[in-house]
Design an enzyme around this catalytic site. Structure first.
Site, short mmCIF file in Angstrom:
data_model
loop_
_atom_site.label_atom_id
_atom_site.label_comp_id
_atom_site.label_asym_id
_atom_site.label_seq_id
_atom_site.Cartn_x
_atom_site.Cartn_y
_atom_site.Cartn_z
N ILE A 19 0.84 -1.20 0.00
CA ILE A 19 0.00 0.00 0.00
C ILE A 19 0.87 1.25 0.00
O ILE A 19 0.61 2.21 -0.74
CB ILE A 19 -0.93 0.00 1.23
CG1 ILE A 19 -1.86 -1.22 1.20
CG2 ILE A 19 -1.74 1.30 1.29
CD1 ILE A 19 -2.70 -1.38 2.45
N ALA A 20 1.90 1.27 0.82
CA ALA A 20 2.81 2.42 0.91
C ALA A 20 4.16 1.92 1.37
O ALA A 20 4.27 0.89 2.04
CB ALA A 20 2.26 3.47 1.87
N GLY A 22 8.20 3.45 2.75
CA GLY A 22 9.04 4.57 3.15
C GLY A 22 10.33 4.07 3.74
O GLY A 22 10.62 2.86 3.74
N GLY A 23 11.12 5.01 4.25
CA GLY A 23 12.41 4.64 4.79
C GLY A 23 12.32 3.79 6.05
O GLY A 23 13.24 3.03 6.36
N MET A 24 11.20 3.90 6.78
CA MET A 24 11.05 3.15 8.03
C MET A 24 10.43 1.78 7.83
O MET A 24 10.41 0.96 8.74
CB MET A 24 10.18 3.95 9.01
CG MET A 24 10.81 5.22 9.51
SD MET A 24 9.70 6.10 10.63
CE MET A 24 9.50 4.86 11.92
N GLY A 25 9.88 1.52 6.65
CA GLY A 25 9.21 0.25 6.43
C GLY A 25 8.15 0.39 5.37
O GLY A 25 8.28 1.16 4.42
N LYS A 42 1.46 -3.28 9.12
CA LYS A 42 2.38 -2.15 9.23
C LYS A 42 3.74 -2.66 9.64
O LYS A 42 3.89 -3.33 10.67
CB LYS A 42 1.84 -1.14 10.25
CG LYS A 42 2.81 -0.03 10.61
CD LYS A 42 3.02 0.95 9.48
CE LYS A 42 3.96 2.08 9.91
NZ LYS A 42 4.17 3.06 8.85
N ASP A 136 1.04 11.04 13.90
CA ASP A 136 1.22 11.10 12.44
C ASP A 136 -0.12 11.33 11.73
O ASP A 136 -0.43 10.68 10.73
CB ASP A 136 1.87 9.81 11.93
CG ASP A 136 2.46 9.97 10.53
OD1 ASP A 136 2.80 11.12 10.15
OD2 ASP A 136 2.56 8.97 9.80
#
Length: 361
Positions: A19-20, A22-25, A42, A136
């Site tokens: 789904i998405a 990023g740098g964190m996962g 997540k 967030d």
């Protein structure tokens, strides 16, 4: 390293798509093969021992949350050397960011309804022991289902308030434009979420990400007024949102419920829809999340039915007709032939007998 599509995670969750990322996962859509339902997974790639302990502690708290505007956290686990994982309900529908990117004109009424629903969720989170801070809130983390239900999603950065303890490394990320200035290092509290929600509503009204809060706090940038970007917005709603985005925490609303009440005071139509919905779909003892299922569709007016009143009215009408009939018969205003049939005695005689009085005729 991201989990491959088709992989079976934790011997239970079959990854369908990303789904998405990023740098964190990343966030994945998956199928829980034990239950046969869609879930959102997540992933947090930070895996130090300290962050792992913090993750387990906070995931346990998140798993206990139950609110109509929040997805349920149903599972959590750590894969050594890989990452930390939260498993949540998968929410169908689109997020607010998608509507903004489409340049949809989102009405003030819908903005207030969205903000009120998120405030309900925040009031619940902030009242937990210990309080839970989302940290967030942004357009991409507010989802609207096809039925109009509003959800605040993605607890990847959520943390609990532990006085005297610094924010752990796993909770230090932020989203520029939506994060309050204190999130850059001073530490967050419930009013930090109010800033982020205000910035989210700002972006929905103006189709513009607000100026970075840290730059504003340092005096190198100023917030562009909402009315300059969208002159159609009412001054009342503008004042409410910009107050929530104050750089100083003490200048914001003291609580999520206070923010909600200010939003509703700025838009009579939204307040009326919430009142109508609370009367028609919510139990009398409940006062939370009444806006969660009315965004995108006008609230239906409350329908009342009074079968006992109709029955009583019908009975009174019948009695009245009978009394009128008796009156006219006794006064001789109606011919007896019209009141009798060949097979029955004249009603005048029957009525007289029933009354034990001599018939005037």
């Amino acid at each position: 390293m991201s989990v491959a599509v088709g992989a079976l995670l934790h011997n239970r969750y079959r990854i369908e798509n990303i789904i998405a990322r990023g740098g964190m996962g990343a966030i994945y859509r998956a199928v829980d093969e034990s239950l046969g339902v869609a879930v959102a997974v997540k992933e947090n790639l930070f895996g130090s021992q300290e962050s792992t302990r913090q993750f387990r502690r906070e995931a346990t708290i998140l798993a206990s949350l139950r609110h109509p505007n929040l997805p349920r956290v149903t599972d959590h686990f750590v894969i050594e050397g890989q990452g930390q994982y939260l498993v949540m309900d998968f929410i169908e529908g689109e997020d607010l960011l998608t509507r903004i990117d489409r340049r949809d004109r989102i009405t003030e009424e819908d903005i207030v309804l969205i903000g009120s629903a998120v405030c309900d969720a925040l009031t619940y989170l902030h009242s937990r022991t210990p309080p839970v801070i989302h940290r967030d809130i942004k357009p991409g983390n507010i989802k609207i289902t096809p039925a109009g239900q509003i959800y605040l999603v993605d607890f990847g950065l959520a943390k609990t308030i532990d006085p005297g303890q610094a924010t752990t490394i796993g909770a230090q990320a932020l989203t520029p434009g939506y994060a309050p200035p204190e999130q850059y290092g001073q530490g967050t509290e419930p009013r930090s979420d109010l800033y982020a929600l205000g910035a989210t509503l700002y972006a929905a009204l103006t189709h513009t990400i607000p100026e970075d809060a840290l730059a504003r706090a340092m005096g190198s940038a100023q917030l562009t007024p909402i009315l300059k970007l969208n002159p159609r917005v009412s001054t009342a709603l503008t004042a409410v949102i910009e107050k929530a985005m104050s750089v100083q925490m003490d200048d914001r609303y003291p609580s999520a419920d206070a923010f909600k009440q200010a939003l509703l005071s700025a838009n009579t139509a939204a307040r009326q829809r919430i009142l109508q919905t609370s009367e028609t779909v919510m139990p009398a003892s409940s006062n939370q999340a009444v806006v969660g299922s009315i965004i995108g569709a006008a609230a239906k007016p409350k329908q009342r039915s009074f079968p006992w009143l109709l029955a009583a009215f019908g009975g009174l009408l019948a009695v009245g007709l009978c009394l009128a009939l008796v009156f006219f018969v006794l006064r001789g205003q109606l011919p007896s032939a019209a009141l009798s049939t060949p097979s029955q005695p004249a009603p005048t005689a029957a009525l007289a007998a029933a009354a034990d009085t001599p018939s005037p005729t």
